[in-house]
Motif scaffolding. Sequence first.
Motif, PDB file in Angstrom:
ATOM      1  N   GLU A 109       0.830  -1.210   0.000  1.00 28.75           N
ATOM      2  CA  GLU A 109       0.000   0.000   0.000  1.00 28.75           C
ATOM      3  C   GLU A 109       0.866   1.262   0.000  1.00 28.75           C
ATOM      4  O   GLU A 109       0.561   2.241  -0.677  1.00 28.75           O
ATOM      5  CB  GLU A 109      -0.956   0.018   1.205  1.00 28.75           C
ATOM      6  CG  GLU A 109      -2.027  -1.042   1.169  1.00 28.75           C
ATOM      7  CD  GLU A 109      -1.533  -2.388   1.694  1.00 28.75           C
ATOM      8  OE1 GLU A 109      -0.535  -2.438   2.451  1.00 28.75           O
ATOM      9  OE2 GLU A 109      -2.129  -3.403   1.311  1.00 28.75           O
ATOM     10  N   GLU A 110       1.942   1.233   0.781  1.00 28.39           N
ATOM     11  CA  GLU A 110       2.851   2.381   0.808  1.00 28.39           C
ATOM     12  C   GLU A 110       3.506   2.588  -0.553  1.00 28.39           C
ATOM     13  O   GLU A 110       3.654   3.721  -1.014  1.00 28.39           O
ATOM     14  CB  GLU A 110       3.933   2.188   1.874  1.00 28.39           C
ATOM     15  CG  GLU A 110       3.425   2.285   3.287  1.00 28.39           C
ATOM     16  CD  GLU A 110       4.507   1.977   4.302  1.00 28.39           C
ATOM     17  OE1 GLU A 110       5.700   2.157   3.996  1.00 28.39           O
ATOM     18  OE2 GLU A 110       4.146   1.547   5.413  1.00 28.39           O
ATOM     19  N   GLU A 112       2.255   1.702  -3.500  1.00 29.91           N
ATOM     20  CA  GLU A 112       1.257   2.229  -4.429  1.00 29.91           C
ATOM     21  C   GLU A 112       0.948   3.696  -4.151  1.00 29.91           C
ATOM     22  O   GLU A 112       0.730   4.476  -5.073  1.00 29.91           O
ATOM     23  CB  GLU A 112      -0.023   1.385  -4.397  1.00 29.91           C
ATOM     24  CG  GLU A 112       0.131   0.061  -5.104  1.00 29.91           C
ATOM     25  CD  GLU A 112       0.658   0.183  -6.532  1.00 29.91           C
ATOM     26  OE1 GLU A 112       0.126   0.983  -7.322  1.00 29.91           O
ATOM     27  OE2 GLU A 112       1.637  -0.520  -6.850  1.00 29.91           O
ATOM     28  N   ARG A 113       0.958   4.077  -2.891  1.00 33.74           N
ATOM     29  CA  ARG A 113       0.738   5.482  -2.535  1.00 33.74           C
ATOM     30  C   ARG A 113       1.870   6.344  -3.103  1.00 33.74           C
ATOM     31  O   ARG A 113       1.644   7.416  -3.653  1.00 33.74           O
ATOM     32  CB  ARG A 113       0.629   5.629  -1.013  1.00 33.74           C
ATOM     33  CG  ARG A 113       0.189   6.987  -0.553  1.00 33.74           C
ATOM     34  CD  ARG A 113      -0.090   7.107   0.951  1.00 33.74           C
ATOM     35  NE  ARG A 113       0.596   6.166   1.827  1.00 33.74           N
ATOM     36  CZ  ARG A 113       0.030   5.077   2.369  1.00 33.74           C
ATOM     37  NH1 ARG A 113      -1.217   4.782   2.117  1.00 33.74           N
ATOM     38  NH2 ARG A 113       0.719   4.290   3.172  1.00 33.74           N
ATOM     39  N   LYS A 114       3.097   5.850  -2.987  1.00 37.84           N
ATOM     40  CA  LYS A 114       4.248   6.577  -3.524  1.00 37.84           C
ATOM     41  C   LYS A 114       4.158   6.681  -5.046  1.00 37.84           C
ATOM     42  O   LYS A 114       4.426   7.727  -5.624  1.00 37.84           O
ATOM     43  CB  LYS A 114       5.540   5.867  -3.105  1.00 37.84           C
ATOM     44  CG  LYS A 114       6.792   6.603  -3.495  1.00 37.84           C
ATOM     45  CD  LYS A 114       8.024   5.949  -2.914  1.00 37.84           C
ATOM     46  CE  LYS A 114       9.255   6.781  -3.211  1.00 37.84           C
ATOM     47  NZ  LYS A 114      10.438   6.268  -2.554  1.00 37.84           N
ATOM     48  N   ARG A 116       1.388   6.541  -6.882  1.00 43.04           N
ATOM     49  CA  ARG A 116       0.296   7.475  -7.223  1.00 43.04           C
ATOM     50  C   ARG A 116       0.739   8.918  -7.057  1.00 43.04           C
ATOM     51  O   ARG A 116       0.465   9.767  -7.907  1.00 43.04           O
ATOM     52  CB  ARG A 116      -0.934   7.185  -6.359  1.00 43.04           C
ATOM     53  CG  ARG A 116      -1.826   6.108  -6.899  1.00 43.04           C
ATOM     54  CD  ARG A 116      -3.177   6.070  -6.193  1.00 43.04           C
ATOM     55  NE  ARG A 116      -3.082   6.052  -4.748  1.00 43.04           N
ATOM     56  CZ  ARG A 116      -2.918   4.960  -4.005  1.00 43.04           C
ATOM     57  NH1 ARG A 116      -2.837   3.788  -4.581  1.00 43.04           N
ATOM     58  NH2 ARG A 116      -2.855   5.036  -2.697  1.00 43.04           N
ATOM     59  N   HIS A 117       1.436   9.202  -5.964  1.00 39.68           N
ATOM     60  CA  HIS A 117       1.911  10.567  -5.716  1.00 39.68           C
ATOM     61  C   HIS A 117       2.871  11.012  -6.826  1.00 39.68           C
ATOM     62  O   HIS A 117       2.754  12.115  -7.352  1.00 39.68           O
ATOM     63  CB  HIS A 117       2.602  10.648  -4.353  1.00 39.68           C
ATOM     64  CG  HIS A 117       3.194  11.981  -4.058  1.00 39.68           C
ATOM     65  ND1 HIS A 117       2.420  13.087  -3.746  1.00 39.68           N
ATOM     66  CD2 HIS A 117       4.479  12.417  -4.069  1.00 39.68           C
ATOM     67  CE1 HIS A 117       3.211  14.129  -3.565  1.00 39.68           C
ATOM     68  NE2 HIS A 117       4.466  13.753  -3.765  1.00 39.68           N
TER      69      HIS A 117
END
Length: 193
Positions: A109-110, A112-114, A116-117
Amino acid sequence: MAKKDAPPRWDRKMQQRLARGEAAALGELYDRFASLVHGLAHRVLGDEHAADGITRDVFAHVWEHPETYDPKQGPLRSWVAALTHRLAVQRLRATETAALTRAGEGSAEELERKVRHASVAARADYIVQSMPTPLRAALELAYFQRRDYRQAAADLSITEDEARRRLRLGLQLLSTAHDTGAPGAPPGYGGAA
């Protein structure tokens, strides 16, 4: 002939020249798009060396596979940006996954968050670079110099209504950076792919 017809014609001719193996065409394409490619790759990866590698990979792909560009799908600039984005995100995922595996820390999840950002930031950069100069100038005054629409109008020698219009349009374009199918983003340039 309308001026806006020139880029698609240039795009088709460039593709034909690349397909014929004209090294000069690759040099011309590099001169035109290298800063865009490197900037987008650096924005996604946050690493100068990695961005250099992506820049080489993008132009190698264009040289080896010019037929993968379809002028009917949009401008060559957008295709090159989408290719850059895809390769940079693949590299980011690979390096971050390897780092997570080695360290035994973090989560998918971390990661994918990175991703996406980084994707949103790269799309925003692309949108600003592709924006018409009058819109970009108004946004730069508002953002970097903290000018309101009245001050921007005075600085640009335009009416206050025109300054508001330019700022509103510029911000609307920038707001599409969060959208996965953003109209301001190049075709295939949505999501974190």
